[in-house]
Scaffold this motif. Structure first.
Motif, PDB file in Angstrom:
ATOM      1  N   ASP A   1      -7.078  -6.152   4.532  1.00 35.91           N
ATOM      2  CA  ASP A   1      -5.855  -5.696   3.868  1.00 35.91           C
ATOM      3  C   ASP A   1      -4.697  -5.655   4.861  1.00 35.91           C
ATOM      4  O   ASP A   1      -3.575  -6.063   4.551  1.00 35.91           O
TER       5      ASP A   1
ATOM      6  N   ARG B   1     -11.328   1.075   9.199  1.00 33.80           N
ATOM      7  CA  ARG B   1     -10.376   1.687   8.268  1.00 33.80           C
ATOM      8  C   ARG B   1      -9.124   2.015   9.058  1.00 33.80           C
ATOM      9  O   ARG B   1      -9.192   2.650  10.107  1.00 33.80           O
TER      10      ARG B   1
ATOM     11  N   ASN C   1       0.225   6.776   3.651  1.00 34.23           N
ATOM     12  CA  ASN C   1      -0.987   7.537   3.955  1.00 34.23           C
ATOM     13  C   ASN C   1      -2.224   6.962   3.272  1.00 34.23           C
ATOM     14  O   ASN C   1      -3.170   7.682   2.994  1.00 34.23           O
ATOM     15  N   GLN C   2      -2.218   5.685   2.970  1.00 30.17           N
ATOM     16  CA  GLN C   2      -3.360   5.024   2.342  1.00 30.17           C
ATOM     17  C   GLN C   2      -4.199   4.341   3.408  1.00 30.17           C
ATOM     18  O   GLN C   2      -3.676   3.737   4.334  1.00 30.17           O
ATOM     19  N   TRP C   3      -5.507   4.399   3.266  1.00 28.10           N
ATOM     20  CA  TRP C   3      -6.420   3.739   4.191  1.00 28.10           C
ATOM     21  C   TRP C   3      -6.637   2.304   3.737  1.00 28.10           C
ATOM     22  O   TRP C   3      -6.802   2.040   2.556  1.00 28.10           O
ATOM     23  N   MET C   4      -6.631   1.383   4.693  1.00 27.07           N
ATOM     24  CA  MET C   4      -6.736  -0.041   4.414  1.00 27.07           C
ATOM     25  C   MET C   4      -7.874  -0.638   5.236  1.00 27.07           C
ATOM     26  O   MET C   4      -8.202  -0.143   6.304  1.00 27.07           O
TER      27      MET C   4
ATOM     28  N   ASN D   1      -5.044   3.389   8.765  1.00 28.31           N
ATOM     29  CA  ASN D   1      -4.066   4.067   7.925  1.00 28.31           C
ATOM     30  C   ASN D   1      -2.779   3.258   7.885  1.00 28.31           C
ATOM     31  O   ASN D   1      -2.345   2.709   8.907  1.00 28.31           O
ATOM     32  N   ARG D   2      -2.175   3.186   6.718  1.00 23.39           N
ATOM     33  CA  ARG D   2      -0.959   2.396   6.543  1.00 23.39           C
ATOM     34  C   ARG D   2       0.148   2.871   7.477  1.00 23.39           C
ATOM     35  O   ARG D   2       0.905   2.069   8.021  1.00 23.39           O
TER      36      ARG D   2
ATOM     37  N   PRO E   1       0.824  -1.198   0.000  1.00 22.69           N
ATOM     38  CA  PRO E   1       0.000   0.000   0.000  1.00 22.69           C
ATOM     39  C   PRO E   1       0.861   1.251   0.000  1.00 22.69           C
ATOM     40  O   PRO E   1       1.982   1.251   0.503  1.00 22.69           O
ATOM     41  N   LYS E   2       0.334   2.320  -0.568  1.00 18.27           N
ATOM     42  CA  LYS E   2       1.056   3.587  -0.617  1.00 18.27           C
ATOM     43  C   LYS E   2       1.026   4.234   0.759  1.00 18.27           C
ATOM     44  O   LYS E   2       0.125   3.985   1.550  1.00 18.27           O
TER      45      LYS E   2
END
Length: 115
Positions: free
Chosen positions: A61, A94, A54-57, A96-97, A51-52
């Motif tokens: 995931d 949700r 600041n991406q929400w997972m 955050n990465r 995951p990038k």
């Protein structure tokens, strides 16, 4: 190239299965290499892009990213050992990465993330 293999393994023990498959593996690997395919199996890290930042997972995931079960991630979220958010009591989580990375590094929860 088309390759079809049908082997009835019902009732066979592990040793019998190995005896059946062992002679097929070198020929299969040779054919795959000759046709341009890699004979290396994809690992979990290779099969899924990371995951990038600041991406929400989702919790699933995160579980796949960390290599654990989804219930483990949910337990960490409910016990507040990992930061995550729900829009309601039965809504999906949700995460955050960056928070997952902090948990993995052992930094834990220092403050709540601004939404």
């Amino acid at each position: 190239m088309k390759l079809e293999i049908t082997i009835d393994l019902e009732g066979a023990d592990d040793e019998a299965i190995r005896d059946i498959l062992r002679p097929l593996i070198p020929e299969l690997a040779k054919r795959l290499l000759d046709s341009g395919f890699s004979a290396q199996p994809a690992t979990r890290a290779q099969s899924r892009r990371p995951p990038k930042p600041n991406q929400w997972m989702s919790s699933s995931d995160v579980a796949e990213y960390m290599g654990c079960h989804t219930l483990t991630v949910l337990r960490l979220l409910r016990s507040k050992q990992m930061v995550g958010y729900q829009s309601g009591p039965k809504a999906s989580w949700r995460i955050n990465r960056d928070d997952v990375e902090k948990y993995i590094r052992g930094e834990g929860m220092k403050k709540k993330r601004a939404r």
